[in-house]
Design a protein around this motif. Sequence first.
Motif, PDB file in Angstrom:
ATOM      1  N   ILE A   9      -3.567   6.987  12.513  1.00  0.00           N
ATOM      2  CA  ILE A   9      -4.145   8.101  11.766  1.00  0.00           C
ATOM      3  C   ILE A   9      -3.337   9.373  12.013  1.00  0.00           C
ATOM      4  N   THR A  10      -2.983   9.610  13.257  1.00  0.00           N
ATOM      5  CA  THR A  10      -2.234  10.816  13.609  1.00  0.00           C
ATOM      6  C   THR A  10      -0.863  10.832  12.952  1.00  0.00           C
ATOM      7  N   THR A  11      -0.138   9.726  13.063  1.00  0.00           N
ATOM      8  CA  THR A  11       1.216   9.687  12.500  1.00  0.00           C
ATOM      9  C   THR A  11       1.195   9.753  10.977  1.00  0.00           C
ATOM     10  N   THR A  12       0.151   9.221  10.359  1.00  0.00           N
ATOM     11  CA  THR A  12       0.028   9.344   8.907  1.00  0.00           C
ATOM     12  C   THR A  12      -0.229  10.794   8.518  1.00  0.00           C
ATOM     13  N   PRO A  59       2.413   0.434  10.411  1.00  0.00           N
ATOM     14  CA  PRO A  59       3.300   1.571  10.197  1.00  0.00           C
ATOM     15  C   PRO A  59       2.553   2.667   9.454  1.00  0.00           C
ATOM     16  N   PRO A  60       2.810   3.939   9.757  1.00  0.00           N
ATOM     17  CA  PRO A  60       2.090   5.026   9.085  1.00  0.00           C
ATOM     18  C   PRO A  60       2.464   5.108   7.605  1.00  0.00           C
ATOM     19  N   LEU A  61       1.550   5.624   6.818  1.00  0.00           N
ATOM     20  CA  LEU A  61       1.856   5.901   5.417  1.00  0.00           C
ATOM     21  C   LEU A  61       2.696   7.167   5.326  1.00  0.00           C
ATOM     22  N   ILE A  95       0.845  -1.199   0.000  1.00  0.00           N
ATOM     23  CA  ILE A  95       0.000   0.000   0.000  1.00  0.00           C
ATOM     24  C   ILE A  95       0.879   1.246   0.000  1.00  0.00           C
ATOM     25  N   MET A  96       1.961   1.231   0.761  1.00  0.00           N
ATOM     26  CA  MET A  96       2.898   2.351   0.751  1.00  0.00           C
ATOM     27  C   MET A  96       3.491   2.550  -0.642  1.00  0.00           C
ATOM     28  N   GLN A 102       0.715  13.373  10.024  1.00  0.00           N
ATOM     29  CA  GLN A 102       1.906  14.185  10.267  1.00  0.00           C
ATOM     30  C   GLN A 102       2.876  14.188   9.081  1.00  0.00           C
ATOM     31  N   THR A 103       2.649  13.305   8.109  1.00  0.00           N
ATOM     32  CA  THR A 103       3.559  13.241   6.950  1.00  0.00           C
ATOM     33  C   THR A 103       3.059  14.053   5.753  1.00  0.00           C
ATOM     34  N   VAL A 104       1.839  14.600   5.812  1.00  0.00           N
ATOM     35  CA  VAL A 104       1.277  15.289   4.649  1.00  0.00           C
ATOM     36  C   VAL A 104       1.825  16.706   4.525  1.00  0.00           C
ATOM     37  N   ARG A 105       1.594  17.291   3.370  1.00  0.00           N
ATOM     38  CA  ARG A 105       1.959  18.684   3.143  1.00  0.00           C
ATOM     39  C   ARG A 105       0.755  19.565   3.478  1.00  0.00           C
ATOM     40  N   PRO A 106       0.757  20.222   4.632  1.00  0.00           N
ATOM     41  CA  PRO A 106      -0.438  20.955   5.078  1.00  0.00           C
ATOM     42  C   PRO A 106      -0.777  22.148   4.198  1.00  0.00           C
ATOM     43  N   GLU A 107       0.197  22.693   3.491  1.00  0.00           N
ATOM     44  CA  GLU A 107      -0.081  23.864   2.648  1.00  0.00           C
ATOM     45  C   GLU A 107      -0.918  23.511   1.421  1.00  0.00           C
ATOM     46  N   ILE A 108      -1.009  22.210   1.105  1.00  0.00           N
ATOM     47  CA  ILE A 108      -1.796  21.751  -0.043  1.00  0.00           C
ATOM     48  C   ILE A 108      -3.119  21.162   0.412  1.00  0.00           C
TER      49      ILE A 108
END
Length: 355
Positions: free
Chosen positions: A272-275, A247-249, A220-221, A277-283
Motif C-alpha cells: 500500500i505504501t509503495t503504491t 509489485p506496487p501499482l 491489473i497494472m 508513493q507513485t501517485v501525484r499528490p497535487e491531484i
Amino acid sequence: MPRTLPPEILDHIVDNLYDEPIALKACCLVSKSWVERSQRHLFACVELDSIAGSSVESWMNAFPDPSALPARYARSLGVRDPGVAFVNVRAWIRSFRRVEELSVDMLGSVELRGVSLLQFHGLSPTLKSLRFANITTPTPEIIGLICSFPLLEDLSLEIISESDTDGWAAPPTSPKLTGSLRLNGKNRSVVRGLLKLPNGLHFSKIRVLCHVAEVDSRTIMDLVSKCSHTLESIHLKYYTPTSTTLPPLDLSNAVKLKYMRFGWGGADIRWITTTLQTVRPEILQQVTVVLNATPVYIPTEELSWDWHQLDHLLVQLWTAHSVVPRVLYEDTRERFLHLLLPELTRRGFVKGKRQ
C-alpha cells in the motif's frame, strides 16, 4: 365545468405515485386509460428471481404473448435465475429492448460450465450499465456480449471460472466504457480481453476485490495504465497470504486520480505504501484504508516499521498537499492501532467504521 380532469393532470397524479406499487395497481383498475401510465412505473424495474419465486418461467406464464409484454416499460432488468440456461427465453428476453441497466446473476448454476448468455446479446441499444455475477461463461463470449451494447458505460464482473483467450480475435468495435469497472473473483482472462478492445478503456472508477491467487498483477497494472488519463477513483482489496509480495501499482500517469481506497484483508502494508508513493499528490484528495479483520496480534519489529512508514506517508500527504487520510477499522484489536499509526491516531484520522 368539465366532469373529468385534463389527461395531463391525471398523468401527473399517476407519476407522483411512482414508488407506491399498491396505489399504482389500484390505478390500473380505475380506468383503461390509466393502465399504460401506471404500468410505466410498475414495470420500470423488473426482477426475475427464482429464489424469490419470480422466475423467468413464471414471467412467461403470466405474459404468454411476448408482443404484449409490459417489458417495454422496463428501464432496469435483474435476472437471478439459472433457468435461463435451459429454457428458450429469447423471445421474452428480447422484449426488454429499452433497459438501461442489466444484472445477470447465475447463482445456483455453479456446477454448470460454459453457460451461454447469447440470449442477452444486443438486448437493448440504450444499455448503459451491465453486471454479471457467478458467471462461468467463456471469456470470448463475455467480451462479445459487452461489445454488443454501444452505449455501455458501467461494467461489473464476478467470474468464478476462467477460460483461455488464446487465438481469440477482438470485435471490430467496442463501447467507450467511460463509467465504472468492478472486478471480483477470477479476472485474468477477462482483463486481457478488455485490454484488446479496439476503442480502448476510459473508466473513471476501478474497483478490484479478489484473492491474490486470482489476480494477475501485470494485467491489473496494464488496466490501470490504459485508464490513466481518465481514472478518478480506484478501490483495491486483495486477500493475500503474508508470504506473498505483490509489485506496487504505478499510478504516476494517473493525471485525474482524486480518490484511493485500500481494503486490507491481509495485503502487504508495504505494498500500500509503495503504491501510494507513485501517485501525484497535487491531484489526490483522499486516501482511505479499511482494516477488516486485521490479523495483528503482537506486532513484530518489521511489521511495526511497515505500519510506521504508512503512517508517516499519509501524514506527509496531509500536511504538504491537504490529502485527507482516513483509516477505518472494524475488529477487536484497535488497541494496537495507536502504536502502529501514532500520528494518524493523534490527529483523529483513525476511527471505527461505526463511529
